[in-house]
Design a protein around this motif. Structure first.
Motif, PDB file in Angstrom:
ATOM      1  N   UNK A 113       9.484  12.112  -0.515  1.00 38.39           N
ATOM      2  CA  UNK A 113       8.574  11.303   0.297  1.00 38.39           C
ATOM      3  C   UNK A 113       9.083   9.865   0.309  1.00 38.39           C
ATOM      4  N   UNK A 114       9.367   9.333   1.491  1.00 38.23           N
ATOM      5  CA  UNK A 114       9.978   8.004   1.551  1.00 38.23           C
ATOM      6  C   UNK A 114       9.412   7.132   2.665  1.00 38.23           C
ATOM      7  N   UNK A 137       0.829  -1.206   0.000  1.00 34.18           N
ATOM      8  CA  UNK A 137       0.000   0.000   0.000  1.00 34.18           C
ATOM      9  C   UNK A 137       0.864   1.256   0.000  1.00 34.18           C
ATOM     10  N   UNK A 138       1.890   1.269   0.838  1.00 33.95           N
ATOM     11  CA  UNK A 138       2.720   2.461   0.918  1.00 33.95           C
ATOM     12  C   UNK A 138       3.728   2.559  -0.230  1.00 33.95           C
ATOM     13  N   UNK A 139       4.005   1.450  -0.862  1.00 29.24           N
ATOM     14  CA  UNK A 139       4.818   1.529  -2.074  1.00 29.24           C
ATOM     15  C   UNK A 139       4.021   2.227  -3.173  1.00 29.24           C
ATOM     16  N   UNK A 140       2.767   1.864  -3.309  1.00 30.75           N
ATOM     17  CA  UNK A 140       1.890   2.513  -4.291  1.00 30.75           C
ATOM     18  C   UNK A 140       1.674   3.988  -3.928  1.00 30.75           C
ATOM     19  N   UNK A 141       1.474   4.233  -2.638  1.00 33.91           N
ATOM     20  CA  UNK A 141       1.259   5.609  -2.182  1.00 33.91           C
ATOM     21  C   UNK A 141       2.486   6.463  -2.445  1.00 33.91           C
ATOM     22  N   UNK A 193       5.720  -0.525  12.528  1.00 36.63           N
ATOM     23  CA  UNK A 193       6.468   0.493  13.243  1.00 36.63           C
ATOM     24  C   UNK A 193       5.556   1.574  13.789  1.00 36.63           C
ATOM     25  N   UNK A 194       6.139   2.651  14.255  1.00 34.15           N
ATOM     26  CA  UNK A 194       5.365   3.730  14.845  1.00 34.15           C
ATOM     27  C   UNK A 194       4.545   4.478  13.799  1.00 34.15           C
ATOM     28  N   UNK A 195       3.463   5.100  14.273  1.00 32.54           N
ATOM     29  CA  UNK A 195       2.592   5.819  13.346  1.00 32.54           C
ATOM     30  C   UNK A 195       3.349   6.964  12.691  1.00 32.54           C
ATOM     31  N   UNK A 196       3.206   7.098  11.378  1.00 35.68           N
ATOM     32  CA  UNK A 196       3.958   8.125  10.670  1.00 35.68           C
ATOM     33  C   UNK A 196       3.428   9.533  10.923  1.00 35.68           C
ATOM     34  N   UNK A 197       4.286  10.511  10.720  1.00 37.61           N
ATOM     35  CA  UNK A 197       3.896  11.918  10.840  1.00 37.61           C
ATOM     36  C   UNK A 197       4.238  12.600   9.528  1.00 37.61           C
ATOM     37  N   UNK A 241       2.896   9.909  -4.545  1.00 31.57           N
ATOM     38  CA  UNK A 241       3.369  11.144  -3.916  1.00 31.57           C
ATOM     39  C   UNK A 241       4.539  11.746  -4.680  1.00 31.57           C
ATOM     40  N   UNK A 242       5.430  10.904  -5.135  1.00 34.53           N
ATOM     41  CA  UNK A 242       6.547  11.421  -5.923  1.00 34.53           C
ATOM     42  C   UNK A 242       6.062  12.009  -7.240  1.00 34.53           C
ATOM     43  N   UNK A 243       5.030  11.390  -7.816  1.00 36.80           N
ATOM     44  CA  UNK A 243       4.527  11.869  -9.112  1.00 36.80           C
ATOM     45  C   UNK A 243       3.827  13.219  -9.008  1.00 36.80           C
ATOM     46  N   UNK A 244       3.374  13.575  -7.789  1.00 38.97           N
ATOM     47  CA  UNK A 244       2.704  14.871  -7.637  1.00 38.97           C
ATOM     48  C   UNK A 244       3.625  15.901  -6.986  1.00 38.97           C
TER      49      UNK A 244
END
Length: 332
Positions: free
Chosen positions: A102-103, A86-90, A150-154, A94-97
């Motif tokens: 964003x990593x 999911x986050x690979x697709x996300x 892991x911990x929730x992202x910010x 994000x990079x495309x916009x």
């Protein structure tokens, strides 16, 4: 969460209470002490149209025996992999916009800890564990709870807006949709996260991780198991065994929830009772009998809810297949 109502001896819990809960909100009791077991899933759930930001998803169960209903849920490993996909697709979106740096990616390997955890749905049955910790398994000491991903992202406000496609600003009480970034890049409907979630689930993002039916049926099967003649009989044998050791309890649930077991650490009394409990479980084959009775009940419930459960199974198959495809592809 204080009174004993039919529910598992151990399940997903908040820090500070050992509750009997059936993989869900089926209530359960207990003394104020560290949780029995739990795995927190802090990977964000799909943002909603009510303006809620990308946030942590519900707590998920760490350890449980194999049950018929397991076939209708993602395993912890499946879930962890689906989050990575999911986050690979996300991230690609994000990079495309315009968010070139964003990593964010969920931490891998947390779900593997599940193999180290004992299933406590029917209470503790490891004598060595009981000798040292009573009814408080070692992996819960210090109120430590494993976190899948892991911990929730910010994220920055700009990243949040691109992720969920909305702004904190509201128009007539509803969140304001955003279709472009500050630099003029187009944001997909639902944001990058919403788009990725739809891709992962085949357009069924709203039902991703919706285990409410399975959890409800799991609670029902636990309650029904307590009325099963085989379980009633094995509880009686267990109780007689405990009585011979000098402890009077009608069931292992009563022993687990003895109100005298308070504080952060197990007392000598609690340890002695927990050890006796594990010995009597072993001599009466209680866990196997209880598990067999509840599994039979789950199979009956599955027959009663075939249509809805089949939809969940199909969705999970889609998620697994898409996950495998995304993770096998080259980085974007």
């Amino acid at each position: 969460m204080r009174s004993l109502k039919a529910a598992p001896i151990a399940a997903v819990l908040t820090v500070g209470a050992l509750a009997l809960s059936a993989c869900s909100s089926q209530g359960g009791p207990s003394a104020d002490r560290t949780p029995a077991t739990g795995i927190t899933s802090n990977a964000p759930a799909k943002p909603k149209e009510d303006g809620k930001r990308v946030q942590g998803s519900p707590v998920r169960l760490v350890a449980e025996m194999d049950f018929p209903l397991d076939a209708y849920q993602l395993s912890a490993q499946d879930y962890e992999r689906s989050q990575q996909a999911l986050w690979k697709l996300t991230g690609s979106c994000m990079k495309s916009v315009g968010f070139a740096s964003f990593d964010y990616a969920p931490t891998a390997g947390t779900a593997d800890q599940i193999e180290d955890h004992e299933d406590l749905r029917y209470g503790t049955y490891d004598q060595q564990e009981a000798e040292h910790n009573g009814y408080r398994p070692s992996f819960t000491q210090g109120s430590k709870i494993a976190v899948i991903g892991g911990q929730e992202p910010h994220f920055t406000p700009e990243e949040e807006a691109a992720l969920d496609g909305t702004s904190p600003e509201r128009t007539d009480g509803t969140p304001k949709k955003i279709r472009t970034t500050r630099t003029g890049q187009s944001i997909p409907e639902g944001g990058c996260y919403g788009q990725a979630l739809d891709k992962l689930t085949g357009g069924q993002g709203d039902t991703y991780l919706n285990d409410s039916l399975v959890e409800e049926l799991g609670g029902q099967s636990y309650e029904k198991s307590l009325k099963d003649p085989k379980v009633i009989a094995v509880f009686a044998r267990w109780s007689a065994c405990m009585d011979q050791k000098g402890f009077t309890y009608k069931s292992p649930i009563d022993a687990n929830n003895d109100p005298s077991f308070t504080g952060d650490a197990a007392s000598t009394k609690e340890k002695k009772i927990a050890v006796a409990d594990t010995a009597c479980k072993a001599s009466t084959d209680l866990v196997s009998a209880w598990h067999g009775a509840e599994s039979a009940t789950q199979r009956d419930l599955i027959q009663e809810h075939q249509t809805d459960l089949a939809k969940l199974k199909t969705l999970n198959t889609v998620i697994r297949e898409k996950t495998n495809s995304v993770l096998a592809s080259a980085p974007h």
